[in-house]
Design a protein around this motif. Structure first.
Motif, PDB file in Angstrom:
ATOM      1  N   UNK A 131       0.829  -1.209   0.000  1.00  0.00           N
ATOM      2  CA  UNK A 131       0.000   0.000   0.000  1.00  0.00           C
ATOM      3  C   UNK A 131       0.863   1.259   0.000  1.00  0.00           C
ATOM      4  N   UNK A 132       1.999   1.199   0.694  1.00  0.00           N
ATOM      5  CA  UNK A 132       2.920   2.338   0.644  1.00  0.00           C
ATOM      6  C   UNK A 132       3.368   2.583  -0.787  1.00  0.00           C
ATOM      7  N   UNK A 133       3.728   1.484  -1.432  1.00  0.00           N
ATOM      8  CA  UNK A 133       4.192   1.565  -2.814  1.00  0.00           C
ATOM      9  C   UNK A 133       3.127   2.198  -3.692  1.00  0.00           C
ATOM     10  N   UNK A 134       1.884   1.732  -3.508  1.00  0.00           N
ATOM     11  CA  UNK A 134       0.818   2.233  -4.366  1.00  0.00           C
ATOM     12  C   UNK A 134       0.524   3.702  -4.063  1.00  0.00           C
ATOM     13  N   UNK A 135       0.469   4.061  -2.776  1.00  0.00           N
ATOM     14  CA  UNK A 135       0.179   5.454  -2.433  1.00  0.00           C
ATOM     15  C   UNK A 135       1.266   6.362  -3.005  1.00  0.00           C
ATOM     16  N   UNK A 193      11.727  -4.630 -10.517  1.00  0.00           N
ATOM     17  CA  UNK A 193      11.270  -3.290 -10.919  1.00  0.00           C
ATOM     18  C   UNK A 193      11.180  -2.366  -9.732  1.00  0.00           C
ATOM     19  N   UNK A 194      10.607  -2.889  -8.638  1.00  0.00           N
ATOM     20  CA  UNK A 194      10.474  -1.991  -7.494  1.00  0.00           C
ATOM     21  C   UNK A 194      11.836  -1.716  -6.882  1.00  0.00           C
ATOM     22  N   UNK A 195      12.783  -2.646  -7.063  1.00  0.00           N
ATOM     23  CA  UNK A 195      14.123  -2.359  -6.568  1.00  0.00           C
ATOM     24  C   UNK A 195      14.790  -1.287  -7.429  1.00  0.00           C
ATOM     25  N   UNK A 196      14.480  -1.274  -8.730  1.00  0.00           N
ATOM     26  CA  UNK A 196      15.008  -0.203  -9.584  1.00  0.00           C
ATOM     27  C   UNK A 196      14.422   1.134  -9.142  1.00  0.00           C
ATOM     28  N   UNK A 197      13.104   1.142  -8.868  1.00  0.00           N
ATOM     29  CA  UNK A 197      12.496   2.401  -8.422  1.00  0.00           C
ATOM     30  C   UNK A 197      13.007   2.757  -7.026  1.00  0.00           C
ATOM     31  N   UNK A 198      13.279   1.728  -6.215  1.00  0.00           N
ATOM     32  CA  UNK A 198      13.795   1.997  -4.872  1.00  0.00           C
ATOM     33  C   UNK A 198      15.123   2.730  -4.920  1.00  0.00           C
ATOM     34  N   UNK A 199      15.873   2.538  -6.003  1.00  0.00           N
ATOM     35  CA  UNK A 199      17.141   3.272  -6.154  1.00  0.00           C
ATOM     36  C   UNK A 199      16.908   4.774  -6.240  1.00  0.00           C
ATOM     37  N   UNK A 200      15.712   5.173  -6.673  1.00  0.00           N
ATOM     38  CA  UNK A 200      15.413   6.604  -6.829  1.00  0.00           C
ATOM     39  C   UNK A 200      14.983   7.227  -5.513  1.00  0.00           C
TER      40      UNK A 200
END
Lengths: 359, 120, 157, 134
Positions: free
Chosen positions: A108-112, C26-33
């Motif tokens: 949910x954090x990710x989505x928000x 993908x979320x790890x790539x975005x996590x880099x930002x």
């Protein structure tokens, strides 16, 4: 004079990190029809589930979706446990709740954050993702990996959480809640966000049921359906009340997710408080035989597995119905009538997870 | 409200980890780099059997073990399967590479008389 | 190396394409930002347009449908360019390498310069991989390494 | 259901609760009845059982699940339920594509291009692959 145009939305779109294409037919600026084109992420997990043995499948189903990996494994393991008649020790059931709820919060954090980013609120996006990193650190420390935590196994869990780490989780949750308070306040009360979400993509309760919506999309329309109320893992003992909102628009869905973050915080705290001692796993004996269905609640909605086994080491059939797969028809129904500029936000409001959808 | 946030952010430590300058202490129990201890291995093939990604290939008669890092999904099944503890996951991560590393080792051929299977 | 090359090395722009990953990478790539890793310290910016990008980050297994998209994106990027494959799926197919709709890793579709193993790799590893890609790109610009394979046949793919 | 316990002395195979086996000719009427009762369509499952296909249609009412089970000979056309439950169009397209079940009159028919691409495998979920598939 009205002019009809067809616009492809995606497969590569800044709002969506994943490839999906919506073919939008527009009448001037208004959407008349939206047809989803998927297949960019299709791998064939269901077939692979028949080829690998049932113990290895845990690691396969975890990799259907990297955002809610633990909950996929949980659903699969619960189904196999039903087929093999395995009783999971209480401590393992509570640990499963802790990890599932942390996963839900993380998702949910990710989505928000992504929602904030879709409006161009980059600082808010950063706030949510900074908070999310704290949750990722919890996973890293308790489970040994940040994203795909691989702690669920047939018959229990693979790792225990030490008392120091439980205290660490509780301490982190205090900080997480504080930051969340600030950020959620902006999401729910900011004028611009309200203007872009209130009344956009409305789905009535009747429509939502008829179109088979699940999760926050269904609960945002005022239908209190939550698979957790069935009491799998330790939810029965902890007790849970589904979060619902009446309006059925994008704002209601946002609010459901924001409130579910607090619900998860509360559940994790209570689960840690009541965590019983004892074994964390039993060794399963024999092989699965028969057919069963298994349901759990994912951050995006109800996850449904159908499993058929014939007493061999391999499953006969593994059918996975993921929440986004069920939420695509409501999306197709929501889009007609809206403005082209609202399409990204409405699409985002179902929290699409394409890798789940296509498996 | 906003002013207090500005001030608190101004005087609090940055959230950013200065990664290349100071790398973070690896967390204990992190499923990172896979390491095999060649001396201990008896080539029983338990790790290869359990690996969901088929990243390990063991040839029992020839006594060779091949590990494909690129297929490895770091699930630690091999470490759980190995009764002699010769597969370990170290808590550091595998660094990126320009070329695919070849990882392969073989044991000395054992005389038939000695070849009693230690682990099955 | 001219002023252009220096500028490019100081601020490489990144394009990320998900070729069928599980989202973990993908979320790890975005996590880099995010503030915690903040890849923009190195001048790296994530952008959506392949025509402005220097480095292509690819995650996930390829199938026939997204291989065409991937080839197009690669062909649209200006030289010198570098490709970073992230995660077990992009390297070889990982746990999915025997699935019916998986072509295997990214390697069979476009040439790859840097490989980041892991499932999913840590953001530190992804940043390291991107930095290695910049080095490779500089070497290529100064003629030390052969330019990436000729993709003329794929141009109209 | 045709299954019999395979290992004697062991416990019998687990079965899905609340399943009702119906004839193909009754399917549409039964789904219509479920729709009128206000059941939520969850999904459909197809199994390849040698000469037959087995189809399950899963419905939910609140938290309770109920299932319809149909057994059809391979090659027999199956009527689409997407006219009753619009949301079934995705799963029916998927079954049609991956198993080759001839489902007729789907409201949005992708004609075998929902998940698969030309040049790729055809009906990959079947147990025994037909010689034409790659």
């Amino acid at each position: 004079m009205a002019r009809r145009t067809t616009i492809p939305f995606g497969p590569q779109h800044p709002v969506l990190p994943e490839p999906i294409q919506l073919k939008l037919t527009l009448d001037n600026e208004t959407v008349v029809e939206a047809i989803p084109h998927i297949g960019y992420v299709h791998r064939g997990v269901e077939k692979a589930g028949e080829r690998m043995d049932f113990g290895q499948n845990v690691f396969l189903v975890e990799r259907i979706c990297g955002i809610c990996s633990f909950i996929h494994a949980l659903c699969y393991c619960q189904g196999i446990e039903k087929l093999m008649d395995v009783e999971v020790p209480p401590r393992a059931r509570y640990l499963r709740v802790i990890w599932s709820e942390l996963h839900r919060m993380q998702s949910h954090h990710l989505w928000l954050g992504l929602l904030a980013d879709a409006f161009g609120y980059e600082s808010l996006f950063m706030q949510f993702w900074r908070n999310r990193e704290r949750l990722m650190d919890i996973f890293e420390r308790t489970a040994g990996s940040r994203v795909i935590i691989s702690t669920c196994a047939i018959g229990g869990v693979r790792r225990d959480i030490s008392p120091e780490n439980l205290q660490y989780i509780l301490d982190e949750l205090v900080v997480i809640q504080k930051t969340l308070d600030d950020a959620v306040d902006v999401v729910l009360n900011d004028r611009t966000i309200r203007a872009r979400t209130v009344g956009k993509g409305v789905l009535t309760a009747k429509q939502a049921l008829e179109l088979g919506a699940v999760g926050p999309v269904l609960r945002g329309s005022g239908v209190a359906v939550d698979a957790r109320t069935e009491g799998f893992a330790a939810y029965g003992e902890l007790g849970i009340e589904p979060v619902t909102e009446e309006a059925g628009d994008s704002y209601a869905r946002t609010k459901v997710r924001a409130r579910e973050c607090y619900q998860s915080l509360d559940l994790v705290r209570r689960a840690i408080e009541r965590l019983p001692d004892g074994d964390i796993a039993v060794r399963p004996r024999g092989r699965p035989d028969g057919r069963t269905v298994s349901r759990v609640e994912q951050p995006r909605g109800e996850l449904f597995y159908f499993m058929g086994a014939d007493g061999s080491a391999r499953l006969d059939r593994l059918r996975i119905r993921t929440p986004t797969f069920a939420n695509v028809p409501p999306l197709v129904a929501m889009l007609p009538g809206c403005e082209m500029a609202d399409v990204p936000v409405i699409t985002l409001s179902i929290d699409p997870c394409i890798s789940c959808t296509e498996r | 409200m906003m002013l207090s946030r500005v001030l608190s952010n101004l005087f609090s430590r940055p959230a950013t980890r200065p990664f290349p300058k100071t790398s973070r202490e690896p967390v204990e129990g992190y499923r990172g780099a896979v390491e095999f201890s060649q001396e201990e291995c008896v080539f029983c093939g338990a790790c290869a059997l359990r690996c969901p990604a088929n990243a390990i290939e063991v040839d029992r008669p020839a006594k060779t073990l091949k590990f494909d890092l690129f297929k490895c999904i770091h699930c630690a099944c091999c470490a759980e399967a190995c009764k002699r503890g010769c597969v370990q996951l170290r808590s550091a991560y595998h660094p990126p590479v320009y070329q695919k590393p070849e990882f392969e080792f073989s044991g000395a051929p054992v005389l038939a008389a000695e070849a009693s299977p230690a682990t099955e | 190396m001219g002023i252009l090359g220096k500028a490019r090395a100081k601020s490489p722009w990144i394009l990320h394409f998900d070729a069928g990953a599980c989202n973990g990478c993908d979320i790890e790539v975005i996590a880099c930002l995010t503030p915690v890793y903040d890849v923009e310290r190195f001048g790296m910016m994530n952008i959506g347009n392949p025509k402005h990008a220097d480095i292509l980050l690819v995650t996930g297994t390829c199938n026939l449908r997204n291989a065409r998209v991937l080839k197009n994106l690669y062909a649209q990027m200006p030289e010198p360019k570098a490709v970073v494959a992230i995660g077990a799926c992009a390297l070889s197919g990982g746990v999915f390498h025997e699935c019916y709709n998986v072509l295997g890793g990214v390697e069979g579709i476009i040439p790859v310069d840097v490989w980041v193993p892991g499932c999913a790799p840590k953001p530190e590893a992804i940043i390291e991989g991107a930095v290695m890609a910049v080095q490779r790109m500089q070497e290529r610009a100064s003629g030390k390494v052969q330019p990436s394979e000729d993709e003329s046949e794929d141009e109209h793919a | 259901m045709p299954e019999t316990p395979k290992h004697e002395g062991g416990r019998p195979p687990v079965q899905v609760d609340n399943v009702e086996t119906v004839l193909l000719t009754d399917l549409t009427a039964r789904v219509q009845a479920a729709h009128e009762q206000g059941l939520r369509f969850v999904t459909a499952t197809c199994l390849d059982a040698g000469d037959d296909y087995e189809l399950y249609y899963h419905f939910a009412h609140g938290a309770a699940l109920s299932h319809l089970h149909v057994r059809v000979k391979k090659g027999t056309p199956v009527p689409s339920i997407s006219g009753i439950y619009m949301c079934a169009f995705l799963v029916e397209n998927e079954i049609k594509e991956l198993f080759g079940v001839p489902i007729t009159d789907i409201v949005i028919d992708y004609k075998g291009h929902l998940l698969l691409t030309d040049g790729g495998p055809t009906t990959p979920m079947l147990k025994r692959q037909s010689p034409t598939s790659s």
